[in-house]
Design a protein around this motif. Structure first.
Motif, short mmCIF file in Angstrom:
data_model
loop_
_atom_site.label_atom_id
_atom_site.label_comp_id
_atom_site.label_asym_id
_atom_site.label_seq_id
_atom_site.Cartn_x
_atom_site.Cartn_y
_atom_site.Cartn_z
N ALA A 67 3.02 -0.34 15.02
CA ALA A 67 2.13 -1.51 15.05
C ALA A 67 0.98 -1.29 16.02
CB ALA A 67 2.91 -2.76 15.42
N LEU A 68 1.25 -0.62 17.14
CA LEU A 68 0.19 -0.39 18.12
C LEU A 68 -0.90 0.51 17.56
CD1 LEU A 68 -0.81 -0.73 21.03
CD2 LEU A 68 0.55 1.27 21.66
N LEU A 69 -0.52 1.53 16.80
CA LEU A 69 -1.52 2.40 16.18
C LEU A 69 -2.40 1.62 15.22
CD1 LEU A 69 0.70 5.54 15.45
CD2 LEU A 69 -0.97 5.26 17.28
N HIS A 70 -1.77 0.71 14.47
CA HIS A 70 -2.55 -0.09 13.52
C HIS A 70 -3.44 -1.09 14.23
CE1 HIS A 70 0.87 0.80 10.42
NE2 HIS A 70 0.08 1.84 10.64
N THR A 71 -2.94 -1.69 15.32
CA THR A 71 -3.70 -2.71 16.03
C THR A 71 -4.97 -2.13 16.65
OG1 THR A 71 -1.64 -3.87 16.54
CG2 THR A 71 -3.59 -4.45 17.84
N LYS A 72 -4.89 -0.89 17.15
CA LYS A 72 -6.06 -0.27 17.75
C LYS A 72 -7.19 -0.12 16.73
CE LYS A 72 -3.68 2.37 21.36
NZ LYS A 72 -3.33 3.71 21.88
N PHE A 103 0.93 2.42 4.94
CA PHE A 103 1.66 3.41 4.16
C PHE A 103 1.75 2.93 2.70
CE2 PHE A 103 3.07 4.53 8.40
CZ PHE A 103 3.04 5.92 8.35
N ILE A 104 1.12 3.69 1.80
CA ILE A 104 1.20 3.41 0.37
C ILE A 104 1.91 4.58 -0.29
CG2 ILE A 104 -0.10 2.97 -1.75
CD1 ILE A 104 -2.34 1.82 -0.11
N HIS A 105 3.03 4.28 -0.90
CA HIS A 105 3.83 5.33 -1.56
C HIS A 105 4.20 6.43 -0.57
CE1 HIS A 105 5.56 7.08 -5.11
NE2 HIS A 105 4.92 8.22 -4.93
N GLY A 106 4.47 6.02 0.68
CA GLY A 106 4.90 6.97 1.69
C GLY A 106 3.79 7.73 2.38
N HIS A 107 2.52 7.47 2.03
CA HIS A 107 1.39 8.17 2.64
C HIS A 107 0.59 7.20 3.50
CE1 HIS A 107 1.95 11.84 0.30
NE2 HIS A 107 2.18 11.07 -0.75
N ARG A 108 0.15 7.68 4.64
CA ARG A 108 -0.66 6.85 5.53
C ARG A 108 -2.10 6.83 5.04
NH1 ARG A 108 -0.54 8.37 11.71
NH2 ARG A 108 1.59 7.65 11.43
N CYS A 109 -2.62 5.65 4.80
CA CYS A 109 -3.97 5.49 4.27
C CYS A 109 -4.77 4.57 5.17
CB CYS A 109 -3.94 4.90 2.86
SG CYS A 109 -2.90 5.81 1.71
N GLU A 110 -6.00 4.96 5.46
CA GLU A 110 -6.89 4.12 6.25
C GLU A 110 -7.61 3.14 5.31
OE1 GLU A 110 -10.05 4.82 9.80
OE2 GLU A 110 -10.48 5.80 7.91
N MET A 111 -7.48 1.85 5.60
CA MET A 111 -8.11 0.83 4.76
C MET A 111 -8.92 -0.11 5.65
SD MET A 111 -5.00 -0.10 2.14
CE MET A 111 -6.13 -0.55 0.83
N GLU A 112 -10.06 -0.52 5.14
CA GLU A 112 -10.87 -1.49 5.89
C GLU A 112 -10.37 -2.90 5.59
OE1 GLU A 112 -15.43 -3.12 6.43
OE2 GLU A 112 -15.03 -1.29 5.31
N PRO A 135 -17.39 8.38 2.23
CA PRO A 135 -15.94 8.28 2.29
C PRO A 135 -15.36 9.25 3.30
CG PRO A 135 -16.62 9.41 0.30
CD PRO A 135 -17.86 8.85 0.92
N LYS A 136 -14.38 8.77 4.05
CA LYS A 136 -13.67 9.61 5.00
C LYS A 136 -12.38 10.10 4.34
CE LYS A 136 -15.20 6.89 8.98
NZ LYS A 136 -14.76 6.08 10.10
N ASP A 137 -11.68 10.96 5.06
CA ASP A 137 -10.36 11.37 4.59
C ASP A 137 -9.44 10.17 4.69
OD1 ASP A 137 -8.06 12.55 3.90
OD2 ASP A 137 -7.92 13.91 5.62
N TYR A 138 -8.83 9.80 3.60
CA TYR A 138 -8.02 8.59 3.59
C TYR A 138 -6.71 8.78 4.33
CZ TYR A 138 -11.26 6.74 0.20
OH TYR A 138 -12.38 6.29 -0.43
N PHE A 139 -6.36 10.00 4.61
CA PHE A 139 -5.14 10.24 5.36
C PHE A 139 -5.54 10.57 6.78
CE2 PHE A 139 -4.48 11.36 0.98
CZ PHE A 139 -3.38 10.61 0.66
N ALA A 140 -4.99 9.85 7.75
CA ALA A 140 -5.38 10.00 9.14
C ALA A 140 -5.25 11.45 9.58
CB ALA A 140 -4.52 9.10 10.02
N THR A 141 -6.20 11.90 10.41
CA THR A 141 -6.19 13.28 10.85
C THR A 141 -4.99 13.59 11.71
OG1 THR A 141 -7.57 12.63 12.72
CG2 THR A 141 -8.69 13.43 10.77
N ASN A 142 -4.44 12.60 12.39
CA ASN A 142 -3.27 12.81 13.22
C ASN A 142 -1.99 12.45 12.51
OD1 ASN A 142 -3.69 10.13 13.12
ND2 ASN A 142 -3.35 9.73 15.31
N ALA A 143 -2.02 12.35 11.18
CA ALA A 143 -0.82 11.97 10.45
C ALA A 143 0.22 13.07 10.56
CB ALA A 143 -1.16 11.72 8.97
N SER A 144 1.47 12.67 10.59
CA SER A 144 2.57 13.61 10.68
C SER A 144 2.68 14.40 9.40
CB SER A 144 3.87 12.85 10.95
OG SER A 144 4.97 13.73 10.84
#
Length: 748
Positions: A167-172, A301-310, A199-208
Motif C-alpha cells: 500500500a505504501l508503494l501505491h500511496t507514494k 496488479f492485473i492478471h498478476g502483473h504490476r501495471c502503472e495506471m493514472e 506511453p511509459k513502460d506499463y510494468f514498473a522498472t523496479n518490479a520483481s
C-alpha cells in the motif's frame, strides 16, 4: 551424478558460507541416492573447490583426507567454519537487527529467521519473531497499528506488514498533482482524464522478476513464502492466506461481476426493439508545459502483473491500451465483448475500441474481478471511478484551484508543507509560575489495557520528535489524559488542572469570540484555510517550563520541551503568537491552529498567501498539507460554511439537529438546546418558539414532557435549514436595532 559440475562451482570461500555449502551437499547426495560412506567421502573431496580442499587437507594433516570418514570430515569442517555460536551473542544480534532502508518486509523476516536459528528460542520462537518484526520495522504508522492489536500473532503481523508495504508503494504514486490531461466526457457530464504524454513502460522498472506468490500475493518465490504453512481462514486449507484464496475469489466473482461488470458501463437498451444504443464520448487533448511526473498514478496488479495506471476521479470507467492488454495476456486472453460506448477525439475522429472484459485485479487487500475497456493503441492506462469503491481509493492532499498565481505561491514554499514537526525560531515560551505554590508530584494513572499500545506508540513518536524527553527524577509530575482521535490514534494531554495550572498566572491576552472573527469576512470571494500541524507543540518552552510540564505515565516520567495541550494559558499564548506573527496582513483571520485567508480575487489571495507562507517559513512553522484548502470559493471554518455571499451553517450540524430525538430528561434537553444555541444567530424568533422548552428547565419544575413541548421541539428544529444565510457584516451599511420589553422574545 549428472549434476556434479554444479557442485564444483561452489566453494567455501569464507566461514559464513559453510552452512549453505553443507546443506547443498546434503541435497546433492540425496538427489543422487548416494548412501555408501566411501562414495559420500569421495563426492565431498571431488566436488569441493580448491580452497575447501586445502582446508580439509590442513585439518587432517599429517594424515591424508582419505583416511577419514565422511562424517569425520563433515564434523571437522563444521567445527572449523561454523563453531557453536554463543547464544547470548546470537540473541544480541537478533534484538539489534532492524529493517534496513532498502530492505523489503519479506527479506527482513527471512533474515530474522536466519539469525534466530542459533538463538535457542524453542517454543517462544514465533513470539520472538513477532516482537522483533514489530519493533524493527521502519514504517512508524504500521508499527503503531501492529502495537494496537491486542492479540497479534506472527502470521497476522506478517500479513499486515506485507499488505502495508504494498500500500505504501501505491500511496507514494498517488500523492502528485495531474497537469496535462486527455478528457473523455459524455453528454451526461461524466469525464475521464488521463496524461497526454508518450506511453511509459506499463510494468514498473523496479518490479520483481517473480510472479505474485500463490500463498500471499507477494513478489517472491513460493519457496520462501512465510505463509507456506498458513491455514486460510476462508477455505480452511493449508498453504495460503484469505486475500489470495481462490475459493473466496470464485464465490465473490459472480457478485463482483453483477456490481462492476461491463454491463454497468454507460449503455442503453432499446425499450421496444431490445437493440443496444451506444453512448457518445469525446476525447480532448490539452497540452501542458508542466512537469511530466505530476500525474496521479497507482500500481495495480492485473492478471498478476504490476501495471502503472493514472487515477482520474472524473473518469466513469477504466481503460487500458491494446499494447498493455497484449502484455498482460500473451496466451489465452479473455474474450472481449462489444463495448457499450463510442469515443471520439478532439477532432471528432472515432477512437477504435477493441472491447470490454472482466479481469482479475489485486490492490492492497482487494482481490477480485473488475470491468475493463480496451482501446487500440499505446495510450496511458486510466483508472476510473468504477474501480474507486472496490479498491478503496481516495485522493488526498492540498485542495488547490489550479490557477497560476495561487499555485505558484504554494510552489515557492514547499518546506512549509514538509512532513515534519515545525520549530519556532524565536525565543522559547516561559510559563509564569507562582513561586508561593510548591511543585506537585502525582502518581501515574492506570489506563485501559487496550489503549496501552497506542499510548506507548505516541510516547515513542513524540520522543523521537523531541517533544518528550524521558527523565528519572522530577519535582512536577502530571498524569496524562489520552484522547482518542477520529482516526483511532491518541492525543496525550496532561491533566494539568491538578498540578501546574494551580500555579499559573492568567495570561492577559484575550481569546477572540467566534462572532467577532466572522464579522471581519466582508469582501472575500476566494478563500484559503491553513491548518498547523501539532500547533502548540511547534513552540519551544524554557527549561523551567519544561520541568513544570513533566508528565507521568505507566512508562515513567517524560519532560515536555514544547508547549503542551492542557496548559490553561496555552490558548492565550498561542493566539497571541499567531496574531503577532500574521499582523498587518489584510484578509487573514487566525484562530489557534486554523488560519483563514480571503481575497476579492485570486491574484490578491495569492499575494496574501505568499506573505503568510513567507512568515511561516522564516519562523520555522509547518502546515498539515492534507488539511489545507487553498483557492476555494467556500470553506468550512469554526463550524460555519463561508463563501462570498455570507455565512451558513454546515450541513452536518444541521442534520445533527434535525435528527436529534426527543429528550427523555432535563440533561438531554440541555444538550439539545446547547447544540441549537450554536446557531442562534440563524434562528429568527428562537426565544419565542423555544420558550416552553426553557420553562421545563426552570429550577424546581418537574420533568413532564407534553404535546406542547413536542410541538415546540419540532418547530424550533424547523427554524434552521442549510439555506439559512447571514450576510457578511459591512460597516458601510446602516444597522437597525430592535428592542422589546418581552421577558423571553421580541414581538413585531
Amino acid at each position: 551424478m549428472a549434476t556434479l559440475g554444479h557442485m564444483e562451482e561452489f566453494d567455501v570461500s569464507d566461514p559464513s558460507s559453510w552452512d549453505l555449502y553443507a546443506e547443498r551437499l546434503s541435497y546433492f547426495l540425496e538427489a543422487n541416492t548416494i548412501a555408501n560412506p566411501e562414495q559420500k567421502r569421495a563426492v565431498l573431496l571431488t566436488v569441493c573447490g580448491a580452497k575447501t580442499f586445502s582446508v580439509i587437507r590442513s585439518l587432517t594433516a599429517p594424515a591424508s583426507p582419505k583416511t577419514k570418514s565422511y562424517e569425520e570430515l563433515i564434523a571437522m569442517l563444521k567445527a572449523h567454519f561454523s563453531p557453536t555460536p554463543s547464544v547470548i551473542i546470537q540473541r544480541f544480534h537478533f534484538h539489534k537487527r532492524n529493517q534496513r532502508a532498502d530492505e523489503t518486509i519479506s527479506t527482513y523476516i527471512a533474515e530474522l529467521r536466519h539469525i534466530a536459528e542459533h538463538c535457542q528460542f524453542g517454543e517462544f520462537l514465533n513470539d520472538m519473531l513477532r516482537d522483533q518484526l514489530v519493533c524493527g520495522i521502519q514504517n512508524e504508522a504500521l508499527q503503531r497499528r501492529l502495537l494496537a492489536e491486542p492479540n497479534l500473532t506472527l502470521a497476522a503481523a506478517q500479513e499486515k506488514a506485507l499488505a502495508a508495504e504494498t500500500a505504501l508503494l501505491h500511496t507514494k504514486a498517488i500523492h502528485h498533482t495531474a497537469t496535462s490531461v486527455h478528457t473523455i466526457s459524455s453528454k451526461q457530464g461524466d469525464d475521464i482524464q488521463f496524461q497526454n504524454n508518450k506511453p511509459k513502460d506499463y510494468f514498473a522498472t523496479n518490479a520483481s522478476p517473480f510472479t505474485p506468490c500463490i500463498g500471499c500475493g507477494g513478489q517472491h518465490r513460493r519457496s520462501v513464502c512465510p505463509f507456506k504453512n498458513a491455514v486460510c481462514h476462508y477455505c480452511k486449507k493449508k498453504g495460503h492466506v484469505i486475500r489470495v484464496c481462490k475459493a473466496r475469489v470464485n464465490q465473490e466473482k459472480q457478485s463482483d461481476n453483477a456490481k462492476f461488470s461491463h454491463k454497468n458501463l454507460p449503455t442503453n437498451k432499446g425499450a421496444a426493439t431490445g437493440t443496444e444504443v451506444n453512448q457518445l464520448y469525446h476525447i480532448q487533448h490539452v497540452n501542458s508545459k508542466g512537469p511530466v511526473n505530476s500525474e496521479i498514478t497507482a500500481n495495480v496488479f492485473i492478471h498478476g502483473h504490476r501495471c502503472e495506471m493514472e487515477i482520474d476521479s472524473g473518469a466513469a470507467f477504466t481503460i487500458i491500451s491494446s499494447e498493455l492488454f497484449d502484455k498482460l495476456f500473451p496466451h489465452n486472453p479473455p474474450t472481449l465483448s462489444k463495448p457499450g460506448c463510442t469515443l471520439r477525439d478532439y477532432n471528432g475522429q472515432s477512437v477504435e475500441l477493441l472491447g470490454s472484459c472482466d479481469v482479475s485485479v489485486q490492490y492492497n487487500t482487494f482481490s477480485g474481478m473488475l470491468p475493463l475497456i480496451v482501446a487500440k493503441g499505446t495510450q496511458k492506462s486510466l483508472l476510473g471511478r468504477n474501480w474507486f469503491s472496490p479498491l478503496k481509493i481516495s485522493i488526498q492532499g492540498i485542495h488547490v484551484v489550479t490557477g497560476g498565481s495561487v499555485k505558484k505561491a504554494i510552489e515557492e514554499f514547499p518546506q512549509v508543507f514538509a512532513n515534519e514537526l515545525g520549530t519556532y525560531k524565536g525565543p522559547p515560551v516561559s510559563l509564569r509560575l507562582d513561586p508561593a505554590i510548591s511543585p506537585i508530584h502525582m502518581k501515574a494513572r492506570s489506563v485501559p489495557y487496550a489503549l496501552r499500545p497506542k499510548i506507548e506508540a505516541e510516547l515513542e513518536r513524540l520522543t523521537a520528535q523531541g517533544v518528550f524527553e524521558p527523565v528519572t527524577h522530577t519535582q512536577w509530575a502530571t498524569p496524562i489524559v489520552p484522547v482518542l482521535k477520529p482516526n483511532g490514534d491518541v492525543r496525550l494531554c496532561g491533566d494539568y488542572k491538578c498540578t501546574v495550572n494551580k500555579a499559573l498566572n492568567q495570561h492577559p491576552y484575550p481569546v477572540p469570540a467566534v462572532n467577532q472573527l466572522l464579522s471581519t469576512l466582508a469582501g472575500g470571494k476566494v478563500f484559503a484555510k491553513l491548518d498547523l500541524a501539532q500547533a502548540y507543540q511547534q513552540l519551544l518552552v524554557d527549561e523551567a517550563s519544561a520541568d513544570a510540564q513533566t508528565i507521568i505515565t505507566h512508562r515513567g516520567a517524560f519532560r515536555v520541551k514544547r508547549l503542551q495541550f492542557g496548559i490553561s494559558t496555552a490558548p492565550g499564548i498561542f493566539q497571541h503568537f499567531m496574531e503577532t506573527l500574521l499582523s498587518s496582513i489584510p484578509g487573514v483571520v487566525p484562530y489557534f491552529h486554523d488560519v483563514l485567508l480571503m481575497g476579492p480575487s485570486e491574484s490578491i489571495l495569492a499575494d496574501r498567501l505568499r506573505e503568510v507562507l513567507s512568515r511561516f517559513d522564516s519562523s520555522g512553522i509547518r502546515l498539515k498539507k492534507e488539511k489545507c484548502e487553498i483557492g476555494a470559493t467556500s470553506v468550512n471554518f469554526l463550524g460555519y460554511r463561508i463563501d462570498a455571499s455570507g455565512i451558513r451553517p454546515t450541513e452536518s450540524k444541521v442534520k445533527a439537529i434535525h435528527d436529534a430525538p426527543e429528550p427523555k430528561c432535563k440533561q438531554e434537553l440541555q444538550a439539545f438546546l446547547g447544540l441549537l444555541n450554536f446557531y442562534h444567530s440563524f434562528l429568527a424568533h428562537k426565544a419565542t418558539v423555544a420558550e416552553p422548552l426553557h420553562r421545563l428547565l426552570d429550577k424546581g419544575v418537574p420533568w413532564n414532557w407534553t404535546p406542547k413541548h413536542s410541538e415546540a421541539f419540532c418547530k424550533v428544529k424547523q427554524l434552521l435549514t442549510s439555506d439559512s444565510l447571514l450576510v457578511h457584516y459591512d460597516e458601510d451599511r446602516p444597522l437597525i436595532l430592535t428592542t422589546d420589553a418581552s421577558p423571553y422574545g421580541v414581538y413585531h
